[in-house]
Design an enzyme around this catalytic site. Structure first.
Site, PDB file in Angstrom:
ATOM      1  N   LYS A  41       0.813  -1.386   0.358  1.00 17.03           N
ATOM      2  CA  LYS A  41      -0.066   0.342  -0.035  1.00 17.03           C
ATOM      3  C   LYS A  41       0.810   1.044  -0.206  1.00 17.03           C
ATOM      4  O   LYS A  41       1.763   1.541   0.222  1.00 17.03           O
ATOM      5  CB  LYS A  41      -0.958  -0.229   1.282  1.00 17.03           C
ATOM      6  CG  LYS A  41      -2.028   0.927   1.293  1.00 17.03           C
ATOM      7  CD  LYS A  41      -3.544   0.374   2.812  1.00 17.03           C
ATOM      8  CE  LYS A  41      -4.125   1.350   2.638  1.00 17.03           C
ATOM      9  NZ  LYS A  41      -4.163   1.837   4.166  1.00 17.03           N
ATOM     10  N   ARG A  90     -15.545   4.938  13.858  1.00 12.69           N
ATOM     11  CA  ARG A  90     -15.940   6.501  13.096  1.00 12.69           C
ATOM     12  C   ARG A  90     -17.970   5.736  13.981  1.00 12.69           C
ATOM     13  O   ARG A  90     -18.562   6.398  13.721  1.00 12.69           O
ATOM     14  CB  ARG A  90     -15.718   6.737  11.926  1.00 12.69           C
ATOM     15  CG  ARG A  90     -14.473   6.971  12.099  1.00 12.69           C
ATOM     16  CD  ARG A  90     -13.686   7.495  10.891  1.00 12.69           C
ATOM     17  NE  ARG A  90     -13.548   6.443  10.694  1.00 12.69           N
ATOM     18  CZ  ARG A  90     -12.803   6.806   9.227  1.00 12.69           C
ATOM     19  NH1 ARG A  90     -11.992   7.202   9.251  1.00 12.69           N
ATOM     20  NH2 ARG A  90     -12.451   5.785   8.759  1.00 12.69           N
ATOM     21  N   SER A 129      -7.631   9.780   7.237  1.00 13.28           N
ATOM     22  CA  SER A 129      -5.946  10.728   7.254  1.00 13.28           C
ATOM     23  C   SER A 129      -6.833  10.618   5.076  1.00 13.28           C
ATOM     24  O   SER A 129      -5.814  11.692   4.940  1.00 13.28           O
ATOM     25  CB  SER A 129      -5.069   9.526   7.297  1.00 13.28           C
ATOM     26  OG  SER A 129      -4.955   9.274   8.650  1.00 13.28           O
TER      27      SER A 129
HETATM   28  O1  PNS Z   1      -5.994   1.982  10.201  1.00 13.72           O
HETATM   29  P1  PNS Z   1      -5.498   0.664   9.042  1.00 13.72           P
HETATM   30  O2  PNS Z   1      -5.120   0.833   7.250  1.00 13.72           O
HETATM   31  O3  PNS Z   1      -7.339   0.892   8.490  1.00 13.72           O
HETATM   32  O4  PNS Z   1      -5.186  -0.157   9.543  1.00 13.72           O
HETATM   33  C1  PNS Z   1      -5.476  -1.408   8.685  1.00 13.72           C
HETATM   34  C2  PNS Z   1      -4.328  -2.692  10.078  1.00 13.72           C
HETATM   35  C3  PNS Z   1      -2.791  -1.802  10.295  1.00 13.72           C
HETATM   36  C4  PNS Z   1      -5.336  -2.622  11.123  1.00 13.72           C
HETATM   37  C5  PNS Z   1      -4.657  -3.995   8.832  1.00 13.72           C
HETATM   38  O5  PNS Z   1      -4.819  -3.607   8.435  1.00 13.72           O
HETATM   39  C6  PNS Z   1      -4.103  -4.652  10.201  1.00 13.72           C
HETATM   40  O6  PNS Z   1      -3.383  -5.217  10.515  1.00 13.72           O
HETATM   41  N1  PNS Z   1      -2.583  -5.313   8.962  1.00 13.72           N
HETATM   42  C7  PNS Z   1      -1.781  -6.662   8.840  1.00 13.72           C
HETATM   43  C8  PNS Z   1      -1.592  -7.872   8.568  1.00 13.72           C
HETATM   44  C9  PNS Z   1      -3.120  -8.597   9.059  1.00 13.72           C
HETATM   45  O7  PNS Z   1      -2.557  -8.869   9.683  1.00 13.72           O
HETATM   46  N2  PNS Z   1      -3.877  -8.777   8.413  1.00 13.72           N
HETATM   47  C10 PNS Z   1      -4.725 -10.079   8.559  1.00 13.72           C
HETATM   48  C11 PNS Z   1      -6.760  -9.073   9.299  1.00 13.72           C
HETATM   49  S1  PNS Z   1      -7.406 -10.267   8.204  1.00 13.72           S
END
Ligand code: PNS
Length: 161
Positions: A41, A90, A129
């Site tokens: 990303k 939210r 953000s």
């Molecule tokens: O601020 P965000 O982008 O909404 O946060 C998303 C986050 C970081 C919580 C989520 O993408 C994450 O935990 N990613 C790490 C990869 C992971 O563990 N994926 C499995 C969960 S489906």
């Protein structure tokens, strides 16, 4: 000692995130805010920049640490020996996505990792953000949304000022 992790992209940290951080820090003995280093990303700020901004924004909170992680959250939480993840909600539109992640993490961790949701305070419910970045890109005023030093960093990124 009760510890939790608040994971996210934080690109950049907003007053909505800081509201969740403050309130979680009151509930837990130790809170680790952790920036996901997501290679898939593209982010405006580097992980180092995001960590630095979070450190500055949370410097008055003695039980808050800032870190970063890559890969699966369940592995990071296991390595830290933490069993609670914090996420902010939210609006109802966040719910489906958050529910899926929370349930996946619970299952993948063999029931070791739970997610606690804090509903974002109403005054910050509109904040994201992405919209903050768009406002800064089009030279709007982001100071109601982010701390002043973050607003400055946004303007520096987009307009070199
Ligand atoms: O601020 P965000 O982008 O909404 O946060 C998303 C986050 C970081 C919580 C989520 O993408 C994450 O935990 N990613 C790490 C990869 C992971 O563990 N994926 C499995 C969960 S489906």
């Amino acid at each position: 000692m009760k510890s939790a992790i608040y994971p996210g992209s934080f690109d950049p940290v907003t007053y909505g995130h800081l509201d969740v951080i403050r309130r979680s820090a009151n509930i837990f003995d130790e809170l680790t805010v952790s920036v996901l280093n997501n290679v898939g990303k593209s982010a405006l700020f580097s992980v180092e920049e995001r960590v630095k901004m979070l450190e500055e924004a949370t410097k008055d909170l003695s039980n808050v640490k800032v870190d970063s992680f890559s890969g699966l959250l369940i592995n990071y939480a296991k390595q830290k020996n933490v069993h609670v993840v914090i996420r902010g909600l939210r609006a109802i539109t966040d719910f489906e996505y958050e529910l899926q992640i929370a349930q996946t993490n619970h299952k993948l961790s063999g029931g070791e990792l739970d997610t606690m949701f804090l509903t974002t305070s109403l005054e910050y419910a509109y904040l994201s953000s992405s919209s903050v970045k768009e406002i800064a890109y089009f030279e709007g005023d982001v100071t109601p949304c982010v701390p002043d030093f973050v607003a400055k960093e946004l303007y520096r990124k987009y307009h070199g000022t």
